[in-house]
Design a protein around this motif. Structure first.
Motif, PDB file in Angstrom:
ATOM      1  N   LEU A 138       0.826  -1.345  -0.031  1.00 46.79           N
ATOM      2  CA  LEU A 138       0.167  -0.119  -0.126  1.00 46.79           C
ATOM      3  C   LEU A 138       0.830   1.178  -0.010  1.00 46.79           C
ATOM      4  O   LEU A 138       1.779   1.417   0.819  1.00 46.79           O
ATOM      5  N   THR A 139       0.975   1.985  -1.118  1.00 39.50           N
ATOM      6  CA  THR A 139       1.735   3.208  -0.991  1.00 39.50           C
ATOM      7  C   THR A 139       0.943   4.461  -1.124  1.00 39.50           C
ATOM      8  O   THR A 139      -0.291   4.585  -1.278  1.00 39.50           O
ATOM      9  N   GLY A 140       1.482   5.502  -0.891  1.00 38.22           N
ATOM     10  CA  GLY A 140       1.100   6.904  -1.350  1.00 38.22           C
ATOM     11  C   GLY A 140       0.750   7.107  -2.764  1.00 38.22           C
ATOM     12  O   GLY A 140       1.244   6.277  -3.453  1.00 38.22           O
ATOM     13  N   ASP A 141       0.041   8.235  -3.083  1.00 35.44           N
ATOM     14  CA  ASP A 141      -0.495   8.404  -4.439  1.00 35.44           C
ATOM     15  C   ASP A 141       0.884   9.096  -5.072  1.00 35.44           C
ATOM     16  O   ASP A 141       1.626   9.971  -4.452  1.00 35.44           O
ATOM     17  N   VAL A 142       1.255   8.954  -6.283  1.00 33.48           N
ATOM     18  CA  VAL A 142       2.062   9.554  -7.156  1.00 33.48           C
ATOM     19  C   VAL A 142       1.468  10.953  -7.545  1.00 33.48           C
ATOM     20  O   VAL A 142       0.273  11.007  -7.988  1.00 33.48           O
TER      21      VAL A 142
END
Length: 108
Positions: A75-79
């Motif tokens: 789960l990542t932050g948005d680009v």
């Protein structure tokens, strides 16, 4: 990509081991769009995106032969978005699931 993970190994008998864990990834995202005829429409994104991940591995050892499988959810932050790129102005989610198998030999 840089990752720091911690896993807990849970033996299931003599030949099988199951591992559960999680970690903190830091991923390099590169996107490049260029058009053959128009240089002013070129778009490039170079960004580092932090995240969290959960992972599970299972492997069996039969003599010197090893076989296993793994799955990981990140789960990542948005680009950040690019205003000049249609469809990318809001940014995008870099979260993903990976799965794989592995085969090998153990030496002692």
């Amino acid at each position: 990509t840089w990752e720091v993970n911690a896993k807990r190994a849970l033996p299931l008998g003599r030949f099988v081991c199951f591992e559960l864990g999680g970690g903190l990834p830091y991923n390099k995202v590169h996107y490049e769009e260029s058009h053959f005829f128009f240089d002013d429409d070129e778009i490039e994104i170079d960004d580092w995106v932090p995240g969290v991940q959960a992972l599970a591995n299972a492997h069996a050892k039969l003599g010197a032969f090893l076989a296993g499988a793994h799955v990981k959810y990140m789960l990542t932050g948005d680009v950040e978005g690019v205003q000049e790129a249609e469809g990318l102005e809001e940014g995008w989610d870099y979260s993903n699931v990976t799965a794989g198998v592995q085969f090998g030999f153990a030496f002692r």
